[in-house]
Design an enzyme around this catalytic site. Sequence first.
Site: not given
Length: 252
Positions: A134, A189, A221
């Site tokens: 991330c 995502d 995600h």
Amino acid sequence: MTTVHGTTLDIPTQDGVVDAYLAHPDDGRAHPGVLLYMDAFGLRTSLEAMARRLAGHGYTVLVPNVLYRTGRAPVVELPDFIVPAERPEIFEQLFPIIQELTPERAVRDAGAYLDWLAASPLVADGPVGTTGYCLGGVLALRTAAAHPDRIAAAASFHAGHLVTDAEDSPHRLVDRITAELYFGHADQDASMPAEEIKALEQALDTAGVRYRSELYEGAPHGYTQTDTAAYNGAADDRHWRDLLDLFGRTLG
């Protein structure tokens, strides 16, 4: 896999002191160093478990609390398991903190992390690897660009905003990178849509960077994070295979 030792430690930087977690094989030998960058939720038990798992494959793994300017981890209170309904409130607290970690600060901090690894008797001589999740995927790429002589491999998993309009967008820095790169994109995502993946790959091709950029189908995600509802076991298993393959080929 070998027995692993984990410990907490503090690392001085130009802006303060970073609290961090270190995992390494408990065999008294030096091993290739890895800088593991946390996701937006921060340094916590699940990230420490990831560090220990990676260390079990023969690496000395450092996980810094990159948001240390706000305080020691956890910088915001987190539930044991993060579900979608709780995310807005958590990110309402986290976004201002994350925004304070400017690219300039991130690169300056990366130098301190790499200096610590270079000085540690637990870390073998030579370039290190980095992997990020991330937010951490962005930091891994910026680190590889800012310290090309010190990073042999960099991986990014379910990272967002690798392509932006900013002059210092991560994709605009790739011509500085000498490391081999790996990207494991989540196909669900919104922070890294298909057109941005294509733009990233075009920038990498133009720069002549060695890389693999792959789409993890069916993966949301955050698919590597076991303490969140986004976790996807199949995608996480693939992430470990791809990460270990990259480091096995590049880190002595």
